[in-house]
Design a protein around this motif. Sequence first.
Motif, PDB file in Angstrom:
ATOM      1  N   UNK A 148      -3.421  -6.609  20.495  1.00 35.74           N
ATOM      2  CA  UNK A 148      -2.877  -6.062  21.936  1.00 35.74           C
ATOM      3  C   UNK A 148      -3.713  -6.800  22.845  1.00 35.74           C
ATOM      4  N   UNK A 149      -3.199  -6.804  24.125  1.00 34.78           N
ATOM      5  CA  UNK A 149      -3.855  -7.218  25.251  1.00 34.78           C
ATOM      6  C   UNK A 149      -3.536  -6.890  26.800  1.00 34.78           C
ATOM      7  N   UNK A 150      -4.068  -6.773  27.734  1.00 35.74           N
ATOM      8  CA  UNK A 150      -3.590  -6.578  28.975  1.00 35.74           C
ATOM      9  C   UNK A 150      -2.728  -7.459  29.693  1.00 35.74           C
ATOM     10  N   UNK A 151      -1.358  -6.973  30.016  1.00 37.80           N
ATOM     11  CA  UNK A 151      -0.519  -7.984  30.774  1.00 37.80           C
ATOM     12  C   UNK A 151       0.163  -7.278  31.706  1.00 37.80           C
ATOM     13  N   UNK A 152       0.824  -8.154  32.668  1.00 40.64           N
ATOM     14  CA  UNK A 152       1.740  -7.633  33.740  1.00 40.64           C
ATOM     15  C   UNK A 152       1.645  -8.248  35.166  1.00 40.64           C
ATOM     16  N   UNK A 153       2.260  -7.747  35.867  1.00 41.00           N
ATOM     17  CA  UNK A 153       2.444  -8.426  37.231  1.00 41.00           C
ATOM     18  C   UNK A 153       2.970  -7.484  38.476  1.00 41.00           C
ATOM     19  N   UNK A 154       2.595  -7.842  39.563  1.00 44.05           N
ATOM     20  CA  UNK A 154       3.024  -7.076  40.808  1.00 44.05           C
ATOM     21  C   UNK A 154       3.477  -8.138  41.786  1.00 44.05           C
ATOM     22  N   UNK A 155       4.262  -7.482  42.655  1.00 41.94           N
ATOM     23  CA  UNK A 155       5.035  -8.317  43.547  1.00 41.94           C
ATOM     24  C   UNK A 155       4.900  -7.756  45.007  1.00 41.94           C
ATOM     25  N   UNK A 156       4.651  -8.781  45.905  1.00 40.02           N
ATOM     26  CA  UNK A 156       4.584  -8.552  47.367  1.00 40.02           C
ATOM     27  C   UNK A 156       5.684  -9.019  48.187  1.00 40.02           C
ATOM     28  N   UNK A 157       6.050  -8.347  49.213  1.00 41.44           N
ATOM     29  CA  UNK A 157       7.147  -9.224  49.972  1.00 41.44           C
ATOM     30  C   UNK A 157       7.108 -10.271  50.613  1.00 41.44           C
ATOM     31  N   UNK A 158       5.552 -10.652  50.957  1.00 36.81           N
ATOM     32  CA  UNK A 158       5.163 -12.089  51.205  1.00 36.81           C
ATOM     33  C   UNK A 158       3.815 -12.429  50.620  1.00 36.81           C
ATOM     34  N   UNK A 159       3.577 -13.762  50.376  1.00 38.91           N
ATOM     35  CA  UNK A 159       2.281 -14.358  49.790  1.00 38.91           C
ATOM     36  C   UNK A 159       0.967 -13.516  50.655  1.00 38.91           C
ATOM     37  N   UNK A 160       0.123 -13.394  49.647  1.00 38.57           N
ATOM     38  CA  UNK A 160      -1.036 -12.775  50.330  1.00 38.57           C
ATOM     39  C   UNK A 160      -1.906 -13.889  51.034  1.00 38.57           C
ATOM     40  N   UNK A 182      11.764 -17.661  56.028  1.00 41.09           N
ATOM     41  CA  UNK A 182      10.232 -17.757  55.936  1.00 41.09           C
ATOM     42  C   UNK A 182       9.679 -16.491  55.058  1.00 41.09           C
ATOM     43  N   UNK A 183      10.717 -15.753  55.013  1.00 42.60           N
ATOM     44  CA  UNK A 183       9.777 -14.521  54.107  1.00 42.60           C
ATOM     45  C   UNK A 183      10.140 -14.531  52.746  1.00 42.60           C
ATOM     46  N   UNK A 184       9.279 -14.983  51.965  1.00 46.09           N
ATOM     47  CA  UNK A 184       9.041 -15.252  50.708  1.00 46.09           C
ATOM     48  C   UNK A 184       8.052 -14.042  49.867  1.00 46.09           C
ATOM     49  N   UNK A 185       9.152 -13.496  48.831  1.00 49.01           N
ATOM     50  CA  UNK A 185       8.332 -12.717  48.098  1.00 49.01           C
ATOM     51  C   UNK A 185       7.610 -13.428  46.913  1.00 49.01           C
ATOM     52  N   UNK A 186       6.485 -12.729  46.627  1.00 49.41           N
ATOM     53  CA  UNK A 186       5.412 -13.452  45.645  1.00 49.41           C
ATOM     54  C   UNK A 186       5.166 -12.584  44.624  1.00 49.41           C
ATOM     55  N   UNK A 187       5.141 -13.003  43.277  1.00 53.05           N
ATOM     56  CA  UNK A 187       4.735 -12.534  42.179  1.00 53.05           C
ATOM     57  C   UNK A 187       3.350 -12.873  41.459  1.00 53.05           C
TER      58      UNK A 187
END
Length: 223
Positions: free
Chosen positions: A54-66, A16-21
């Motif tokens: 150019x542009x702003x791009x990127x990502x972050x990951x959390x241990x579980x969905x917000x 049940x522990x799903x990381x989300x990006x």
Amino acid sequence: MKKYLVFLAAALLQADAWAATYTYTGPAYSPPDLHNFTSCPPGTGNCGAYTTAMAQTGSFTTAAPLPSNLNSQDITAQLTSYSFSDGLTTYSSGDPQVTLVSVSATTTGGVLDFSVHLVRWQTPAPHVIGDHLDQVLVTESGQHNAVCGNIQVNPQGDSCGTSNAGGVFSSWTDASSTVGSWTVTGLPPVATNAVPTLGEWGLLLLALLMISVGWMTMGRRRM
């Protein structure tokens, strides 16, 4: 038997522990938003110019969905990794000269809206007033080769309370009238059937449990 049940229960919890990006794709900069350096004398830091490519791009990951009910809530502590770029500077969680200042999230009504503030110092810590830095407010603006006028220390590392990007050696971008979009990947699958189901992992683990019970039963009969 108890040993098998404990193992399988732990496996079910882990499933049940799903990381989300969460990924941001911003629009290319427009000419009115760009203010680039005009001179770069020796000793004035790492100069660089923004362009319309150019542009702003990127990502972050959390241990579980917000959760889906956040309203400008600070989620900085929930990030496990991140990487963003404003075209000139890469801000990565693996870089010791990068400070993740803050991340606030709004997810109400199915909206994904995040404000991410990152700083990258051009020199290693410890930092003092007058040090040069790059910083970005994802979805808003950015600075390159700015001068810090007020050092702030937070749990994530040094940040700058006030910075001056008005020197001839500095570049900056204004907030664009066009905002990019956020997307999320890694969410647990949603069942299309209205009847609650265990899902693939649940069915697999249930089958393993039944096999384990069968083994225990056969062992008892042999005794």
